[in-house]
Design a protein around this motif. Structure first.
Motif, PDB file in Angstrom:
ATOM      1  N   SER A 119       3.556   8.765  -3.935  1.00 58.57           N
ATOM      2  CA  SER A 119       2.874   8.570  -5.221  1.00 58.57           C
ATOM      3  C   SER A 119       3.634   9.248  -6.354  1.00 58.57           C
ATOM      4  O   SER A 119       3.759   8.710  -7.463  1.00 58.57           O
ATOM      5  N   GLU A 120       4.158  10.445  -6.095  1.00 60.28           N
ATOM      6  CA  GLU A 120       4.888  11.197  -7.111  1.00 60.28           C
ATOM      7  C   GLU A 120       6.180  10.482  -7.499  1.00 60.28           C
ATOM      8  O   GLU A 120       6.545  10.424  -8.679  1.00 60.28           O
TER       9      GLU A 120
ATOM     10  N   SER B  28       0.855  -1.197   0.000  1.00 59.26           N
ATOM     11  CA  SER B  28       0.000   0.000   0.000  1.00 59.26           C
ATOM     12  C   SER B  28       0.883   1.235   0.000  1.00 59.26           C
ATOM     13  O   SER B  28       1.898   1.295   0.720  1.00 59.26           O
ATOM     14  N   ILE B  29       0.502   2.233  -0.804  1.00 62.51           N
ATOM     15  CA  ILE B  29       1.236   3.502  -0.821  1.00 62.51           C
ATOM     16  C   ILE B  29       1.066   4.214   0.504  1.00 62.51           C
ATOM     17  O   ILE B  29       2.010   4.807   1.041  1.00 62.51           O
ATOM     18  N   THR B  30      -0.126   4.140   1.065  1.00 66.76           N
ATOM     19  CA  THR B  30      -0.405   4.805   2.352  1.00 66.76           C
ATOM     20  C   THR B  30       0.467   4.210   3.457  1.00 66.76           C
ATOM     21  O   THR B  30       1.087   4.940   4.239  1.00 66.76           O
ATOM     22  N   LYS B  31       0.521   2.872   3.521  1.00 64.61           N
ATOM     23  CA  LYS B  31       1.325   2.221   4.559  1.00 64.61           C
ATOM     24  C   LYS B  31       2.826   2.482   4.337  1.00 64.61           C
ATOM     25  O   LYS B  31       3.580   2.663   5.302  1.00 64.61           O
TER      26      LYS B  31
ATOM     27  N   ILE C 164      -2.075  -2.190  -3.692  1.00 63.67           N
ATOM     28  CA  ILE C 164      -1.361  -2.287  -4.980  1.00 63.67           C
ATOM     29  C   ILE C 164      -1.014  -3.738  -5.266  1.00 63.67           C
ATOM     30  O   ILE C 164      -0.935  -4.584  -4.359  1.00 63.67           O
ATOM     31  N   SER C 165      -0.781  -4.028  -6.526  1.00 65.18           N
ATOM     32  CA  SER C 165      -0.223  -5.311  -6.955  1.00 65.18           C
ATOM     33  C   SER C 165       0.780  -5.024  -8.055  1.00 65.18           C
ATOM     34  O   SER C 165       0.713  -3.999  -8.733  1.00 65.18           O
ATOM     35  N   LEU C 166       1.741  -5.914  -8.210  1.00 67.48           N
ATOM     36  CA  LEU C 166       2.811  -5.703  -9.184  1.00 67.48           C
ATOM     37  C   LEU C 166       2.370  -6.076 -10.586  1.00 67.48           C
ATOM     38  O   LEU C 166       1.774  -7.136 -10.798  1.00 67.48           O
TER      39      LEU C 166
END
Length: 261
Positions: free
Chosen positions: A33-34, A17-20, A55-57
């Protein structure tokens, strides 16, 4: 591509996760994110699939993750090597000084030393090129870039196998190293000239331990440090004292271990 971008990317994958990942790294989410977006632009391929679960790769992301793991592992390995290299004390010396003097002084804490064993003529360049922190040598150097920090003496004598008969010098081999500046070699050559012995009896062996072993087995004679085990002094010959010099580079700021003195 910056190393920190790979760290951010790997953290996003590890956290899922981007948030985590932002929380783990101490960044705000838009910054993470940027950085991911800039990576994708630089690589000209999407790396992550974003959904409500995180997210997933994507295939390109899997490839990048494999290389990121390798790169970050190598960076960690380099850091460890640099840390170890910074902590070790590099000493350049000869085989005989190592065996007869230095070995007993460093064996309890040998991990903090890196030993560079070479011929006498090669020791000063090691120090001038700062490839060693100290050299311990039989040679008295007058170079202004070097600072003598200690001096001691090593007793030397011509030795034979322990318990063996008094030798007839004309029948014996004399073992020396190829190091032309080695004082044991120089004493051997002078002794043979003084006694009119043939140079064909001079046998060159570039291993101090092997020379000592050959003498102990009764295969010949050699000038060795007087405290060498398994061999004994030839009584009628007077021992000689060899000075040993300890040098550091004048520009060195590294603390000298006192247990080597």
């Amino acid at each position: 591509m910056e190393l920190n971008d790979l760290i951010i990317f790997k953290t996003v994958v590890d956290e899922g996760s981007i948030t985590k990942a932002a929380k783990e790294l101490g960044y705000v989410q838009p910054n993470v994110s940027e950085r991911i977006k800039k990576l994708e632009q630089e690589l000209e391929a999407p790396l992550l699939h974003r959904n409500h679960k995180g997210i997933s790769l994507l295939p390109s992301g899997e490839i990048l993750l494999e290389y990121a793991n390798r790169i970050l592992h190598l960076v960690d390995e380099a850091k460890r090597e640099i840390k170890i290299g910074g902590e070790t004390y590099r000493i350049g010396t000869s085989q005989s000084i190592l065996s007869a003097y230095l070995k007993d002084r460093i064996q309890e804490d040998f991990m903090k030393y890196q030993l560079i064993i070479d011929h006498s003529s090669q020791l000063q360049p090691l120090l001038l090129q700062q490839k060693a922190d100290m050299i311990i040598t039989y040679t008295n150097h007058a170079n202004p870039e070097l600072e003598e920090v200690f001096r001691t003496m090593l007793s030397m004598s011509l030795q034979k196998a322990k318990g063996g008969p008094v030798p007839n010098y004309a029948d014996e081999f004399f073992f020396v190293s190829h190091d032309t500046q080695c004082p044991f070699r120089m004493h051997t050559v002078a002794f043979m000239e003084e006694h009119g012995l043939s140079k064909r009896k001079l046998h060159q062996v570039d291993s101090y331990s092997l020379i000592r072993e050959f003498v102990a087995q009764g295969k010949g004679l050699a000038f060795l440090p007087s405290n060498t085990v398994d061999v004994e002094n030839i009584d009628e010959l007077t021992t000689a004292d060899l000075p040993i010099y300890f040098y550091i580079h004048c520009a060195s700021q590294k603390q000298i271990p006192r247990d080597i003195f």
